[in-house]
Structures are given as C-alpha cells and as structure tokens.
Design a protein around this motif. Sequence first.
Motif, PDB file in Angstrom:
ATOM      1  N   ARG A   1      42.347  78.190   2.394  1.00 19.76           N
ATOM      2  CA  ARG A   1      43.695  77.677   2.315  1.00 19.76           C
ATOM      3  C   ARG A   1      44.203  77.481   3.420  1.00 19.76           C
ATOM      4  N   ASP A   2      43.748  78.113   4.501  1.00 24.90           N
ATOM      5  CA  ASP A   2      44.009  77.391   6.001  1.00 24.90           C
ATOM      6  C   ASP A   2      43.468  76.159   6.175  1.00 24.90           C
ATOM      7  N   PHE A   3      42.081  75.994   5.674  1.00 21.60           N
ATOM      8  CA  PHE A   3      41.469  74.504   5.763  1.00 21.60           C
ATOM      9  C   PHE A   3      42.221  73.415   5.105  1.00 21.60           C
ATOM     10  N   LEU A   4      42.549  73.719   3.724  1.00 20.24           N
ATOM     11  CA  LEU A   4      43.579  72.828   3.127  1.00 20.24           C
ATOM     12  C   LEU A   4      44.659  72.449   3.914  1.00 20.24           C
ATOM     13  N   ASP A   5      45.327  73.548   4.188  1.00 20.73           N
ATOM     14  CA  ASP A   5      46.709  73.156   5.170  1.00 20.73           C
ATOM     15  C   ASP A   5      46.401  71.941   6.315  1.00 20.73           C
ATOM     16  N   ALA A   6      45.289  72.469   6.815  1.00 23.20           N
ATOM     17  CA  ALA A   6      44.882  71.670   8.260  1.00 23.20           C
ATOM     18  C   ALA A   6      44.674  70.075   7.863  1.00 23.20           C
ATOM     19  N   ILE A   7      44.046  69.987   6.492  1.00 26.64           N
ATOM     20  CA  ILE A   7      43.593  68.699   6.128  1.00 26.64           C
ATOM     21  C   ILE A   7      44.805  67.984   5.675  1.00 26.64           C
ATOM     22  N   ASN A   8      45.482  68.641   4.887  1.00 27.93           N
ATOM     23  CA  ASN A   8      46.697  67.755   4.196  1.00 27.93           C
ATOM     24  C   ASN A   8      47.699  67.364   5.565  1.00 27.93           C
ATOM     25  N   PHE A   9      47.647  67.977   6.681  1.00 23.23           N
ATOM     26  CA  PHE A   9      48.304  67.593   7.906  1.00 23.23           C
ATOM     27  C   PHE A   9      47.710  66.341   8.386  1.00 23.23           C
ATOM     28  N   LEU A  10      46.161  66.105   8.348  1.00 28.96           N
ATOM     29  CA  LEU A  10      45.752  64.823   8.740  1.00 28.96           C
ATOM     30  C   LEU A  10      46.186  63.771   7.651  1.00 28.96           C
ATOM     31  N   ILE A  11      46.235  64.063   6.443  1.00 28.59           N
ATOM     32  CA  ILE A  11      46.581  63.189   5.324  1.00 28.59           C
ATOM     33  C   ILE A  11      48.006  62.750   5.498  1.00 28.59           C
ATOM     34  N   LYS A  12      48.771  63.555   5.930  1.00 29.05           N
ATOM     35  CA  LYS A  12      49.920  63.064   5.938  1.00 29.05           C
ATOM     36  C   LYS A  12      50.396  62.320   7.168  1.00 29.05           C
ATOM     37  N   LYS A  13      49.611  62.780   8.072  1.00 26.48           N
ATOM     38  CA  LYS A  13      49.807  61.557   9.389  1.00 26.48           C
ATOM     39  C   LYS A  13      49.231  60.521   9.085  1.00 26.48           C
ATOM     40  N   GLU A  14      48.328  60.351   8.480  1.00 26.59           N
ATOM     41  CA  GLU A  14      47.591  59.273   7.934  1.00 26.59           C
ATOM     42  C   GLU A  14      48.360  58.252   7.464  1.00 26.59           C
ATOM     43  N   GLN A  15      49.088  59.012   6.334  1.00 29.05           N
ATOM     44  CA  GLN A  15      50.227  58.167   5.529  1.00 29.05           C
ATOM     45  C   GLN A  15      51.224  57.704   6.335  1.00 29.05           C
ATOM     46  N   ILE A  16      51.836  58.344   7.288  1.00 26.00           N
ATOM     47  CA  ILE A  16      52.840  57.905   8.162  1.00 26.00           C
ATOM     48  C   ILE A  16      52.400  56.663   8.848  1.00 26.00           C
ATOM     49  N   ILE A  17      50.988  56.532   9.428  1.00 23.30           N
ATOM     50  CA  ILE A  17      50.597  55.585  10.108  1.00 23.30           C
ATOM     51  C   ILE A  17      50.328  54.606   9.334  1.00 23.30           C
ATOM     52  N   GLY A  18      49.803  54.600   8.021  1.00 19.26           N
ATOM     53  CA  GLY A  18      49.657  53.386   7.142  1.00 19.26           C
ATOM     54  C   GLY A  18      51.056  52.882   6.715  1.00 19.26           C
ATOM     55  N   PHE A  19      51.856  53.603   6.426  1.00 22.71           N
ATOM     56  CA  PHE A  19      53.416  53.166   5.891  1.00 22.71           C
ATOM     57  C   PHE A  19      54.072  52.362   7.202  1.00 22.71           C
ATOM     58  N   THR A  20      53.971  52.929   8.274  1.00 23.55           N
ATOM     59  CA  THR A  20      54.341  52.146   9.589  1.00 23.55           C
ATOM     60  C   THR A  20      53.877  51.083  10.030  1.00 23.55           C
ATOM     61  N   GLU A  21      52.267  50.958   9.962  1.00 21.32           N
ATOM     62  CA  GLU A  21      51.827  49.924  10.308  1.00 21.32           C
ATOM     63  C   GLU A  21      51.860  48.648   9.360  1.00 21.32           C
ATOM     64  N   ALA A  22      52.268  48.879   8.052  1.00 23.31           N
ATOM     65  CA  ALA A  22      52.580  47.855   7.169  1.00 23.31           C
ATOM     66  C   ALA A  22      53.676  47.011   7.578  1.00 23.31           C
ATOM     67  N   ASN A  23      54.303  47.569   8.366  1.00 24.17           N
ATOM     68  CA  ASN A  23      55.563  46.793   8.996  1.00 24.17           C
ATOM     69  C   ASN A  23      56.390  45.976   8.176  1.00 24.17           C
ATOM     70  N   LYS A  24      56.843  46.786   7.216  1.00 23.47           N
ATOM     71  CA  LYS A  24      57.473  46.312   6.220  1.00 23.47           C
ATOM     72  C   LYS A  24      59.154  46.279   6.728  1.00 23.47           C
ATOM     73  N   ASN A  25      59.961  45.393   5.854  1.00 20.56           N
ATOM     74  CA  ASN A  25      61.271  45.196   6.306  1.00 20.56           C
ATOM     75  C   ASN A  25      61.997  46.127   5.669  1.00 20.56           C
ATOM     76  N   ILE A  26      62.603  47.135   6.134  1.00 19.46           N
ATOM     77  CA  ILE A  26      63.397  48.213   5.276  1.00 19.46           C
ATOM     78  C   ILE A  26      64.721  48.287   5.708  1.00 19.46           C
ATOM     79  N   ALA A  27      65.654  48.336   4.801  1.00 21.72           N
ATOM     80  CA  ALA A  27      67.249  48.288   4.636  1.00 21.72           C
ATOM     81  C   ALA A  27      67.514  49.695   4.352  1.00 21.72           C
ATOM     82  N   VAL A  28      68.239  50.426   5.066  1.00 24.09           N
ATOM     83  CA  VAL A  28      68.564  51.951   4.652  1.00 24.09           C
ATOM     84  C   VAL A  28      70.201  52.226   4.876  1.00 24.09           C
ATOM     85  N   LEU A  29      70.499  52.827   3.986  1.00 23.40           N
ATOM     86  CA  LEU A  29      72.134  53.030   4.032  1.00 23.40           C
ATOM     87  C   LEU A  29      72.195  54.577   4.050  1.00 23.40           C
ATOM     88  N   GLU A  30      72.963  55.179   4.746  1.00 23.17           N
ATOM     89  CA  GLU A  30      73.415  56.516   4.797  1.00 23.17           C
ATOM     90  C   GLU A  30      74.898  56.725   4.756  1.00 23.17           C
TER      91      GLU A  30
END
Length: 375
Positions: free
Chosen positions: A225-254
């Motif tokens: 379980r602890d190993f899975l938590d650590a691996i999921n941390f890596l995957i999430k960080k790679e998702q963040i990097i991949g999403f950001t490096e795609a350099n998309k135009n994002i319009a946000v409203l709050e």
Amino acid sequence: MNLKDKVKNLPSSAGVYLMKDSSARIIYVGKAKNLKNRVRSYFQNSNAHSEKIKKLKANIKDFELILTDTEFEAFLLECKLIQEIKPLFNKKMKNPQSYTYILIHKDDNNRRLEMTNSPEKDGYLSFGPFTSKHTVEKAIQGIKEFYKINCSSPCNKNTPCLNYSLGLCIGRCTGSPNAVTEYNTIMNKIIALLTGTNTNILVEMKQTMALAAENFDFETAAKHRDFLDAINFLIKKEQIIGFTEANKNIAVLEPLTGHSIKLFLIKGNQVLFSKKYELAGSNLKQLVEMIKLNTVTYFTNEAHPTSFEISKDDIDEAQIIYSYLKSSNCCYKIIPEKWIKTVNNPKLAEALSDILVKMIAKSKVTAANKTTPIV
C-alpha cells in the motif's frame, strides 16, 4: 498602528501575509483564503502550535498584507515571493536543488533506475522534477522489490550478486538470456508507467496487496500500500508536467461574489492575464465579447513561447495551476490555436459563453441567490 491594532483590523479577504522580525526582515510568507482567521491564529495562545510556529511567533514584530481576489492568486503570489525572498521559516519552494529526477539509461543492455538532482544527462530518459526525494526513493524501492530487479552488481556478467542469492534479483547479473529479456520487459513497463501510457504495474501491485490481505499477511499488504501511494505520487507529478508542457491556451473563470467573476488566461505555468468583471448591469453577450477580445489578444501574442519544458524552477507554479483547474473553484476551457486566429470564430464564442453561463450560475449559488439578474 501597533501590532495589536493591526491584528484587530485584519480583512477577511484572500491574500498573502509577510511576517517580519525586529529588523523588518521578512522571515515567513504565507497565504490564506481568509486573512483575518489565518493571521489572527498566530497571535492566539494554543498548545496545538508546532515548535516551528512557536519559534516564528517569538520573532514576529510586524506583518504586511497583500490582498488578492482569489485564493488561487494568493497561492501563486506566495510561491513567487518565497522563491524570491527565501524567508528563514519557509522551507518549501525556496531551494530548487531539493527537487529530484528519475533517470533511466537508454542503453538496452544497461538500463537502470537512478535518482539525481540534475536531469541533464545524455543518453538518459528523464522524469520529474519531483518535490519529495523520500517519496521517489520509496517508489523506486517498491518497484525494484516487487519485480526483483534490485541487483547489487548490475555491471558484473555471469556472476550472481548477493541479492540474487537472497531472492531480490531475477538474475540479470548471471548473464542469463531469459533474465535479461525479463529485465528489459520490466524496464519497458516502468517507462510506460512514468510516461502515462500503461499502468499495469499498479494493477499487479494491487492484486498482490489484496492477496496478502486475504491471507492475513497485513504487514506485506501495508508495505505494498505504501509503495502504491509513492508510485501514484510520481504519476500525478508526471501528469502535471505533461499537462503544463502541452502549453495549451486555457481560459478560466471563477466566481468572486454574486455580483462578479474573474477571468484568468493561462498558458503553461504562467497567468498571462486576469481581470474582474462585474455582472450587475451587464448582459451575457457583452461579457462574452469582452472576454473573447482579451482571449484573442493575449493568446496570439508572439512573445509567449510555443513550447517549453518544466524545470525545477517551474514545478511549484505548474502544480498550483494544475490543482486549481482540477478543483471545484473554477471552470475552464482549453482554447485550440485555430479558434483564436480570428476574434469572430463562432466556436470560441460558444466555448466562452458556456463557461460564463456556468460561472454565473455558480456565483448565484455562492451569494445564496441574492445576485442582480443577468439580462
């Protein structure tokens, strides 16, 4: 105004607070959704305060506030100020050298997992940066242990290593063709996991964890379980990097209140433009036209890079933006390049109208249906 009076007159808005010592030096930077509640807590006696907070409190002689419209802006500003000022009591986001990368050698005959603070090595695949060295170590340990690729003498050929005799190595060190083939298959799985193309490793580890639990081997189940938590941390960080490096135009409203909303135009890890719009007295078509004009103006600016790679200096902003977009605080649309070549593109107007309608509805709920109607 003395410190006691400043505390009494704290605003309830979002923003950043800068704690200062007797020399007027900034020793801590923090952000808050409600500055009154957060800053006041530093000046209240509480046994729940950590040793760090107690030491900080003993050194606070003054503070400064920077108000923002949203918590998101406060978070980004806090990150920027910590990186620039490097206050004594802020440990996170002030030392880029603390970030960790995973490297995998491209040589099929010598592929191995490595950790480093610098990703710039020829002949290696690089993943990261990751903000927790300990978590990266835990994830790599888990993968190596699960697949038995923890060879203690990977460069020795035809000589079994110590870990092989302990059952921790599949025997690549023996020179066995079958072991080498199996090892390369495992390395392909690891690369696929980190690039987000295949998560079979998680499936296999979950099955092993479940089987251990069924057999009442709770120690092994907890370890996986602890190993899975650590691996999921890596995957999430790679998702963040991949999403950001795609350099998309994002319009946000709050939504800010029942009477106003705020627009953010984001590209990569940067907020290119932000503006507050009042809803009272405006109609939907007028708002769409104003937002559309700013969207085209800022996303077609040639000064902005068309592509870039996330470095250790960019990861904090990237993570803040990614988490914000995935939260329930806002609504966003990714704007394709072809939509912004002309301000009259109907798809652009439709997309902006869609998120605007959602935000108007959300702002009305926030204000308990006390907003001025939009005509």
